[in-house]
Design a protein around this motif. Structure first.
Motif, mmCIF file in Angstrom:
data_model
loop_
_atom_site.group_PDB
_atom_site.id
_atom_site.type_symbol
_atom_site.label_atom_id
_atom_site.label_comp_id
_atom_site.label_asym_id
_atom_site.label_seq_id
_atom_site.Cartn_x
_atom_site.Cartn_y
_atom_site.Cartn_z
ATOM 1 N N CYS A 100 8.945 0.409 -5.018
ATOM 2 C CA CYS A 100 10.345 0.115 -5.338
ATOM 3 C C CYS A 100 10.921 1.091 -6.355
ATOM 4 O O CYS A 100 11.999 1.645 -6.134
ATOM 5 N N PHE A 101 10.212 1.328 -7.438
ATOM 6 C CA PHE A 101 10.808 2.069 -8.556
ATOM 7 C C PHE A 101 10.420 3.552 -8.602
ATOM 8 O O PHE A 101 11.210 4.378 -9.052
ATOM 9 N N ALA A 102 9.206 3.894 -8.188
ATOM 10 C CA ALA A 102 8.821 5.317 -8.199
ATOM 11 C C ALA A 102 9.311 6.005 -6.928
ATOM 12 O O ALA A 102 9.229 7.216 -6.805
ATOM 13 N N LYS A 103 9.810 5.228 -6.003
ATOM 14 C CA LYS A 103 10.419 5.724 -4.770
ATOM 15 C C LYS A 103 9.661 6.895 -4.145
ATOM 16 O O LYS A 103 10.164 8.038 -4.129
ATOM 17 N N PRO A 104 8.457 6.635 -3.636
ATOM 18 C CA PRO A 104 7.696 7.722 -3.008
ATOM 19 C C PRO A 104 8.497 8.392 -1.895
ATOM 20 O O PRO A 104 9.309 7.734 -1.233
ATOM 21 N N ASP A 105 8.270 9.696 -1.718
ATOM 22 C CA ASP A 105 8.993 10.422 -0.672
ATOM 23 C C ASP A 105 8.526 9.994 0.712
ATOM 24 O O ASP A 105 9.264 10.150 1.685
ATOM 25 N N ALA A 106 7.307 9.500 0.788
ATOM 26 C CA ALA A 106 6.828 8.870 2.024
ATOM 27 C C ALA A 106 5.758 7.853 1.644
ATOM 28 O O ALA A 106 5.078 8.008 0.625
ATOM 29 N N THR A 107 5.651 6.803 2.437
ATOM 30 C CA THR A 107 4.608 5.796 2.206
ATOM 31 C C THR A 107 3.779 5.666 3.474
ATOM 32 O O THR A 107 4.324 5.480 4.568
ATOM 33 N N ILE A 108 2.467 5.826 3.311
ATOM 34 C CA ILE A 108 1.549 5.653 4.440
ATOM 35 C C ILE A 108 0.975 4.240 4.344
ATOM 36 O O ILE A 108 0.372 3.885 3.330
ATOM 37 N N VAL A 109 1.204 3.431 5.373
ATOM 38 C CA VAL A 109 0.562 2.113 5.393
ATOM 39 C C VAL A 109 -0.666 2.227 6.284
ATOM 40 O O VAL A 109 -0.560 2.568 7.465
ATOM 41 N N VAL A 110 -1.840 1.995 5.696
ATOM 42 C CA VAL A 110 -3.073 2.062 6.477
ATOM 43 C C VAL A 110 -3.379 0.655 6.990
ATOM 44 O O VAL A 110 -3.450 -0.300 6.214
ATOM 45 N N ALA A 111 -3.516 0.540 8.315
ATOM 46 C CA ALA A 111 -3.752 -0.781 8.902
ATOM 47 C C ALA A 111 -5.035 -0.759 9.732
ATOM 48 O O ALA A 111 -5.433 0.283 10.266
ATOM 49 N N ASP A 112 -5.658 -1.913 9.821
ATOM 50 C CA ASP A 112 -6.886 -2.085 10.595
ATOM 51 C C ASP A 112 -6.506 -2.367 12.046
ATOM 52 O O ASP A 112 -5.924 -3.413 12.352
ATOM 53 N N ALA A 113 -6.841 -1.407 12.921
ATOM 54 C CA ALA A 113 -6.445 -1.540 14.329
ATOM 55 C C ALA A 113 -7.119 -2.735 15.008
ATOM 56 O O ALA A 113 -6.652 -3.208 16.042
#
Ligand SMILES: Nc1nc2c(ncn2[C@@H]2O[C@H](COP(=O)(O)OP(=O)(O)OP(=O)(O)O)[C@@H](O)[C@H]2O)c(=O)[nH]1
Ligand SMILES: [Mg+2]
Length: 263
Positions: A100-113
């Motif tokens: 929310c606050f550091a506002k990453p330029d991209a966020t990778i969500v790693v999910a278990d397939a």
């Protein structure tokens, strides 16, 4: 006095999360449910260029590292594993506040397939907060072993975000992940996550709250996801107010803000 410029304000915010802003790298966050392979992705991307410490004011471990791709260096931040961003634990609060606050330029969500349904809960919470998201669908080897077939294109369409299947342990799919992250950061790829629509009562309440939040924040509302903030306030989430004071106001606000209506 408000922000001198949006970028210096953002750098101050990022610094308060111990991000090395001197490097001026795009900042990439890694998030996901526990045990999905986040640290494996982190280690594969950053190699030895990483360091660990604690999140400011928390006993939660923070890992940060750097990787280079096509001549550009990126700062990668491994967030603690969480099932949600509802801030009911220190880990969840760290992950939520960073996105929310550091506002990453991209966020990778790693999910278990192999456990997509459970993992999608966090994916939707992240896309509600930021649109610069890529889903790293990891443990694809396990999914294959269990005969689980996933319609990657269909998933991309349903979610409105890029989906990259990976076997992080064997570094499979990571180059594609690097390319997608680059495209998101450089805005070559327009990501348009599906928006969760709530009942008409809630949508109406959000619309009613938005001008008040904007008003209370003044110029500080730039770049903050006000709809998401409105939802948290409607839930009566006190921790979001606490975090705003901690990260946002402390770093950016030099005069008093009339925080009427939010105490
Ligand atoms: N089969 C298989 N195993 C993997 C893959 N990626 C990671 N693993 C394994 O999964 C386990 C968990 O990986 P981590 O990288 O520690 O997962 P994490 O998400 O960082 O876990 P927490 O930080 O505890 O939330 C490790 O034993 C990894 O070797 C993969 O693609 N396939
Ligand atoms: Mg880990």
């Amino acid at each position: 006095m408000g922000l001198t410029s949006e970028s210096s304000g953002l750098n101050l915010l990022r610094e308060s999360f111990n991000v090395d802003v001197e490097k001026n790298n795009p900042v990439i966050a890694l998030t996901g449910n526990p045990n999905t392979g986040k640290s494996t992705v982190f280690n594969a991307l950053t190699g030895l260029k990483q360091h660990t410490g604690n999140w400011p004011g928390k006993t939660v471990t923070q890992a940060q590292g750097y990787y280079k791709h096509l001549g550009q260096e990126y700062t990668l931040v491994d967030l603690p594993g969480t099932y949600s961003l509802l801030a009911s634990s220190s880990e969840e609060m760290v992950a939520r506040d960073f996105i929310c606050f550091a506002k990453p330029d991209a966020t990778i969500v790693v999910a278990d397939a192999t456990n997509l349904e459970r993992n999608l809960n966090l994916v939707l919470q992240v896309t509600e907060l930021t649109k610069n998201v890529v889903l790293c669908l990891n443990l694809m080897d396990e999914a294959e072993r269990k005969n689980i077939q996933i319609d990657i294109e269909g998933l991309e369409k349903e979610l409105g975000i890029p989906v990259v299947p990976t076997v992080a342990r064997d570094e499979i799919g990571l180059d594609k992940l690097r390319n997608i992250v680059k495209a998101i950061v450089e805005q070559e790829k327009r990501v348009k996550p599906v928006r969760v629509k709530y009942s008409s009562e809630i949508e109406k309440a959000i619309d009613q709250l938005l001008p008040d939040i904007k008003n209370a924040l003044g110029g500080l509302s730039d770049g903050l996801n006000l709809r998401w903030l409105a939802l948290r306030l409607l839930e009566g989430d006190q921790t979001i107010l606490e975090s705003m004071r901690n990260y946002y106001f402390r770093e950016n606000l030099e005069s008093e803000v009339d925080f009427y209506g939010f105490d």
